[in-house]
Structures are given as structure tokens and as C-alpha cells.
Design a protein around this motif. Structure first.
Motif, PDB file in Angstrom:
ATOM      1  N   ASP A  45       0.847  -1.199   0.000  1.00  0.00           N
ATOM      2  CA  ASP A  45       0.000   0.000   0.000  1.00  0.00           C
ATOM      3  C   ASP A  45       0.879   1.245   0.000  1.00  0.00           C
ATOM      4  OD1 ASP A  45      -2.772  -1.172   0.374  1.00  0.00           O
ATOM      5  OD2 ASP A  45      -1.698  -2.091   2.052  1.00  0.00           O
ATOM      6  N   VAL A  46       0.448   2.228  -0.769  1.00  0.00           N
ATOM      7  CA  VAL A  46       1.245   3.445  -0.931  1.00  0.00           C
ATOM      8  C   VAL A  46       0.387   4.651  -0.572  1.00  0.00           C
ATOM      9  CG1 VAL A  46       2.500   4.882  -2.587  1.00  0.00           C
ATOM     10  CG2 VAL A  46       2.660   2.388  -2.733  1.00  0.00           C
ATOM     11  N   ALA A  47       0.892   5.470   0.326  1.00  0.00           N
ATOM     12  CA  ALA A  47       0.180   6.695   0.728  1.00  0.00           C
ATOM     13  C   ALA A  47       1.123   7.875   0.548  1.00  0.00           C
ATOM     14  CB  ALA A  47      -0.253   6.602   2.188  1.00  0.00           C
ATOM     15  N   ARG A  48       0.583   8.963   0.029  1.00  0.00           N
ATOM     16  CA  ARG A  48       1.414  10.133  -0.234  1.00  0.00           C
ATOM     17  C   ARG A  48       0.967  11.292   0.649  1.00  0.00           C
ATOM     18  NH1 ARG A  48       3.782  11.339  -5.183  1.00  0.00           N
ATOM     19  NH2 ARG A  48       4.464  13.484  -5.432  1.00  0.00           N
ATOM     20  N   ILE A  49       1.887  11.793   1.459  1.00  0.00           N
ATOM     21  CA  ILE A  49       1.638  13.018   2.220  1.00  0.00           C
ATOM     22  C   ILE A  49       2.250  14.153   1.401  1.00  0.00           C
ATOM     23  CG2 ILE A  49       1.997  14.228   4.404  1.00  0.00           C
ATOM     24  CD1 ILE A  49       2.530  11.520   5.735  1.00  0.00           C
ATOM     25  N   GLY A  50       1.420  15.088   0.984  1.00  0.00           N
ATOM     26  CA  GLY A  50       1.945  16.198   0.188  1.00  0.00           C
ATOM     27  C   GLY A  50       1.439  16.136  -1.246  1.00  0.00           C
ATOM     28  N   PRO A  51       1.667  17.220  -1.996  1.00  0.00           N
ATOM     29  CA  PRO A  51       1.051  17.348  -3.320  1.00  0.00           C
ATOM     30  C   PRO A  51       1.641  16.407  -4.364  1.00  0.00           C
ATOM     31  CG  PRO A  51       2.499  19.222  -2.870  1.00  0.00           C
ATOM     32  CD  PRO A  51       2.433  18.423  -1.605  1.00  0.00           C
ATOM     33  N   ALA A  52       0.787  15.998  -5.315  1.00  0.00           N
ATOM     34  CA  ALA A  52       1.228  15.132  -6.411  1.00  0.00           C
ATOM     35  C   ALA A  52       2.237  15.838  -7.308  1.00  0.00           C
ATOM     36  CB  ALA A  52       0.016  14.692  -7.234  1.00  0.00           C
TER      37      ALA A  52
END
Ligand SMILES: [Zn+2]
Length: 357
Positions: A45-52
Motif C-alpha cells: 500500500d502506498v500513501a502520499r503526504i503532500g502534493p502530487a
């Protein structure tokens, strides 16, 4: 801090998903076709904190070595709760949870194909470009013949004889450098790209496309002093990348130094991300937390290798072997767990400061 540690892979995953939802941030899920020992589903699972759109992306990864994922997952859970990004909108933290979910669920270092993923990121277009003749010398006795003190002593005596003949460094390299000749042996690097390697490729393409500068913190356990978290670089200290690692993180151990205790594999995940996403400038490190003595950890791995050859999870001794693995890679002591999370968050903070320039 120890509350961030989970009892098994499935609980760690559920907590990671819940932590992302609470922040709230989206999750991208990659399903492994294999199942865990209890029939459970397996996912990275991949989660991104911050803008794409961020050009500066720090990747924090857990579970490359399966059972070592408890520590990395705990740091990721803590990061989901507390990390604050620089305000300029150009930095993101990408959390990659359980990149080897089969190994995590099975409390193994290796993956569903008996591959050690930190020996696996080789150039597949160059056949036979890695070999480890030392492993051939010890392959017949490195793994004990059965799960007993007597069998371990027989194996130890032969390893000791090899050490006397060839030296400590030769023995270390023979065992841990990675091997490409014994698919059922220890530290096997694989013969073709694994599901995890293909997943890293997809993660690079789907989450790092806009990146110009990337860092990687790949969390491991099992080597070094108890509870101590050391940053490792795969590059020479005077290389540009080696200098950036030192500038960001302070003291960094260099795994390719001939004097190091670390394996110094030529095909680690530090190379893997660079191969999967060659467009940004990379500053990758391993973050390795010490647990028990080198001998105790090595014995756990050898008995786990025996278990792999003898039915795996269905063997009646599986529980005893897995207890050894958990003690070697995920100690129960509250102070160890607190040290891991505290140091993990500190290194994440250093990485975010470093990548911000
Ligand atoms: Zn590891």
C-alpha cells in the motif's frame, strides 16, 4: 511509542490504511497474487503526504525483508500521525508499506519465491553478472540438517573451519553477499524480476513521475547494537551521492567499504529505485536497527532456511522457528520499540530537511 507496533502483517496493514484515512490521504494498493500462511490477502500500500506535483519526494519504505517490516510499519504509522511537511508545497513524503507482504505475513526475510529482495535488483539484461563462489563452498552445511542444537553445532563446526581457512570476511561474504546458484538456499537473489520488483517499477511510474529529487529511507532490522538505528549508503563516501547522504543524515556507514559488517550487496533496493526511476537525482539510504547478537540472528535465519526446505508454515516446528525469527527481527522490549520509532522519526525529519535543500 511502542504502541505503533502491530502483532502481525494484517493488523499493520489495517492500521496503515486507517492512519491514511484519518489524515486524510488516498491509498494506492498493489495486490500480490500469493496468499499469506493464514490465507490472508497480501498487498503493498502506498500513501502520499503532500502534493502530487511536488518535485522533491522522500520515499519511506517498510518490509523489504518481510519480518523486518514491523519496525518500518511502526515508523510509518507514527509519521502518518505527526509528520509536517515544509510549507513551500514542493516536498512530499511517499510511504510504501510492506513491499514484501508475503515475507511480512510469514515472518520471513525472503519473499514468496525464496528471494532476498536486497540481493535482487540486478541488471537482468546481463546474464550471470553476479556470482558468489563462496556460497557454493558452504551451501551444503550452512543450513542445519534439522531443527536441533546438535544439527546447529555440526553446521557451526563446518562454518568455523571455513572461517579458519579463508578468514572472517570471506565467510561473511559467502553467507550474506547474495547468491544466484541455489534457489532454495539462503540470500538467493532470484533469476527474474519478482512481484515486488515489478511493483517498485509501477510505484516509480505512478508516484514519482513529477519528481526531480528523490530520497529513499528503506527500514531494516537485525544488524548492529540493540535499538541503535544506523544510516547506510551503498555508495563511496566521496561520491556525489555519498556526500549528499552524509550532508543530510550526518554519520553514514558505507556498505561497500571492505571493512563493514553490512552485506554490501551489489543489487540492493537502493539500486532498485534508481533503476525503476532513473530521472530524478537520488539520495537513498537504508536505516538499519540492531536487535540481538549477530550469531543469534544468523541462527534464526538458518533455521528459517531449514523450515523453508521442510514444509514451511505446515511444519509442526514452524511456531518455534517463527518465535526465533520474531525475537531476532522484532524484539518485544518496550525500550527497543520506543528507540526505533523515535530514531525513525528523527531520520525522516533529517531526510525531509535534506531534500528541501
Ligand atoms: Zn533487512
Amino acid at each position: 511509542m511502542e504502541r505503533y507496533f502491530s502483532k502481525d502483517y494484517s493488523e499493520a496493514r489495517q492500521r496503515f490504511l486507517a492512519g491514511a484515512e484519518a489524515r486524510p490521504i488516498a491509498i494506492a494498493t498493489y495486490e500480490n497474487p500469493a496468499r499469506g500462511p493464514a490465507g490472508e490477502g497480501l498487498f503493498t500500500d502506498v500513501a502520499r503526504i503532500g502534493p502530487a506535483s511536488a518535485r522533491r519526494v522522500l520515499v519511506l519504505e517498510s518490509g523489504l525483508h518481510g519480518v523486518e517490516g514491523y519496525a518500518g510499519s511502526a515508523i510509518q504509522l507514527a509519521a502518518l500521525e505527526s509528520v509536517e511537511l515544509p510549507a513551500d508545497g514542493d516536498v512530499a513524503l511517499l510511504l510504501v508499506h510492506a513491499v514484501n507482504p508475503w515475507g511480512f505475513a510469514s515472518n520471513c526475510r525472503f519473499n514468496e519465491d525464496n528471494i532476498d529482495l536486497n540481493r535482487h535488483f540486478i541488471d537482468w539484461d546481463v546474464p550471470g553478472n553476479l556470482d558468489n563462489p563462496g556460497y557454493r563452498d558452504i551451501a551444503d552445511f550452512l543450513i542445519p540438517a534439522d531443527f536441533s542444537e546438535e544439527a546447529l553445532a555440526v553446521s557451526d563446526a563446518k562454518l568455523e573451519s571455513y572461517r579458519r581457512d579463508k578468514g572472517e570476511q570471506a565467510l561473511r561474504s559467502a553467507i550474506k553477499l547474495g547468491q544466484y546458484s541455489h534457489p532454495e538456499g539462503l540470500y538467493f537473489g532470484g533469476m527474474k524480476p519478482s512481484w515486488s520488483a515489478r511493483t517498485v517499477q509501477r510505484i516509480a511510474e505512478e508516484h514519482l513521475r513529477a519528481a526531480e529529487f528523490c530520497g529513499l529511507i528503506d527500514v531494516h532490522t537485525g544488524l548492529g547494537p540493540f535499538g541503535f538505528g544506523e544510516c547506510l549508503s551503498g555508495m563511496a563516501p566521496d561520491s556525489e551521492e555519498g556526500k549528499r547522504c552524509s550532508a543530510w543524515y550526518g554519520h553514514v556507514a558505507h556498505t561497500k567499504s571492505p571493512k563493514t559488517d553490512y552485506a554490501g550487496s551489489a543489487a540492493s533496493i537502493l539500486d532498485g529505485y534508481k533503476r525503476a526511476a532513473p530521472w530524478p537525482v537520488w539520495t537513498p539510504i537504508g536505516l538499519e536497527f540492531g536487535t540481538r547478537s549477530e550469531q543469534l540472528v544468523r541462527d534464526a535465519v538458518r533455521f528459517d532456511g531449514w523450515l523453508h526446505l521442510n514444509g514451511g508454515a505446515s511444519n509442526p516446528r514452524a511456531g518455534a522457528v517463527k518465535a526465533m525469527m520474531l525475537d531476532a527481527y522484532r524484539p518485544d522490549e518496550a525500550e527497543w520499540r520506543a528507540a526505533v520509532v523515535t530514531r525513525g522519526l528523527e531520520v525522516v525529519g533529517l531526510g525531509l530537511a535534506g531534500i528541501s535543500g
